[in-house]
Design an enzyme around this catalytic site. Structure first.
Site, short mmCIF file in Angstrom:
data_model
loop_
_atom_site.label_atom_id
_atom_site.label_comp_id
_atom_site.label_asym_id
_atom_site.label_seq_id
_atom_site.Cartn_x
_atom_site.Cartn_y
_atom_site.Cartn_z
CG ASN A 85 -2.03 1.06 1.06
OD1 ASN A 85 -2.48 1.36 -0.04
ND2 ASN A 85 -2.46 1.62 2.18
CG LEU A 86 4.45 0.45 -1.89
CD1 LEU A 86 5.52 0.21 -2.93
CD2 LEU A 86 5.00 0.21 -0.49
CD GLN A 117 6.65 10.41 -4.14
OE1 GLN A 117 5.80 9.95 -4.89
NE2 GLN A 117 7.94 10.46 -4.45
CE LYS A 148 4.29 7.09 8.96
NZ LYS A 148 3.53 6.71 10.21
CG HIS A 188 6.13 3.08 1.40
ND1 HIS A 188 4.79 3.35 1.51
CD2 HIS A 188 6.48 2.40 2.51
CE1 HIS A 188 4.33 2.85 2.65
NE2 HIS A 188 5.34 2.27 3.28
CB SER A 245 -0.18 2.45 4.57
OG SER A 245 1.01 2.34 3.81
NE ARG A 246 -2.54 0.85 10.82
CZ ARG A 246 -1.40 0.20 10.99
NH1 ARG A 246 -0.25 0.83 10.89
NH2 ARG A 246 -1.40 -1.11 11.24
#
Length: 287
Positions: free
Chosen positions: A28-29, A31, A153, A33, A190-191
């Site tokens: 669930n990439l 930017q 992060k 990542h 992603s969340r």
């Protein structure tokens, strides 16, 4: 770009590599990542004239999810993830099934020290860092990278992984990538996809609360007077008044995440975690 699903195929794909740079993900990439992937690509190109390879893993790791967390609903976007990785310099995607990575129950686990892993995220997500450390150590054994890139992060996670590599004498260089933010300052995650439109507009308040605590810390250090507990409590209360359920907003030492009670000349970091509706967000700012 090659996509492989089992250990034997991965070892064949990586056998020619003179240097390996690794970016582990749960898919669930976003930017953030992709910038880690770009960093890995740049490091390979800088360090080798030819023969270096970049590897990304996509695996939603059950071991790091608690019984009431979102393992089953965690977004899985494999085809799009692969397209994004290919466009950002990835040579090999390793996407094992649970049976590939855990062919039998994983009873051997990596337990990081309580003073680092049972605070902050570990206090609110018991066992989380055991699950993270175990899967990352296993992936390191499988991929055998020369370097691995993780995002800042997840600040505490990065610290746990650095400490694990040091303690286990793993021959891997750990590189931390800066947090990627949206234009309004929200840390990409992603969340974030769980947020409604109204919640997404509100979500930036977490980073605003961290900026406020960081500013108070800087001002207090200059003035020589800082009530850390009061500043932390005020930041949490400000979020509560807006409908959030904060777990923690705190000022810590960067080198070991231990608390500070007043002015400090040491490098500090502000960390926060809070629920907005049903979505739990985390963020941090170095001071």
């Amino acid at each position: 770009m090659q996509i492989v699903h089992n250990l034997a195929d991965l070892h064949r794909a990586l056998k020619p590599a003179a240097l390996r740079a690794f970016v582990p993900t749960m898919g669930n990439l976003h930017q953030g990542h992709l910038e880690l992937m770009q960093m890995a690509r740049q490091e390979v190109d800088k360090r080798t004239e030819k023969g270096g390879m970049t590897v990304a893993s996509i695996f939603v790791n059950r071991l790091q999810f608690g019984p009431n967390e979102d393992f089953d609903t965690y977004p899985r976007t494999f085809e799009n993830d692969c397209a994004l990785l290919e466009a950002n310099g990835c040579d090999v995607v390793f996407a094992p099934s649970e049976k590939d990575l855990y062919p039998e129950p994983q009873v051997f686990k990596v337990h990081p020290p309580a003073e680092l892993a049972d605070i902050l995220e570990g206090a609110f997500r018991p066992g989380f860092f055991v699950g993270v450390s175990t899967v990352v150590h296993k992936l390191f054994n499988i991929v055998q990278p020369d370097l691995a890139v993780f995002g800042k992060k997840d600040y505490q996670q990065l610290m746990v992984i650095r400490r694990m590599v040091q303690q286990m004498a793993l021959p891997i260089e750990i590189i931390g990538g800066e947090t990627r933010r949206a234009e309004d300052g929200l840390a990409l995650s992603s969340r974030n996809g769980y947020l409604s439109a109204e919640e997404r507009a509100e979500a930036v308040q977490l980073s605003i609360a961290l900026k406020g605590l960081a500013a108070a810390a800087r001002a207090g250090n200059v003035a020589g007077q800082l009530d850390v507990a009061a500043a932390e409590a005020a930041a949490m209360e400000a979020l509560r008044q807006r409908g959030w359920a904060p777990d923690y907003i705190t000022l810590r030492r960067q080198h070991d995440l231990s608390p500070v009670s007043g002015p400090s000349a040491e490098p500090l970091v502000v960390l926060g975690a809070a629920k907005l509706g049903k979505t739990r967000l985390i963020d941090n700012l170095e001071v």
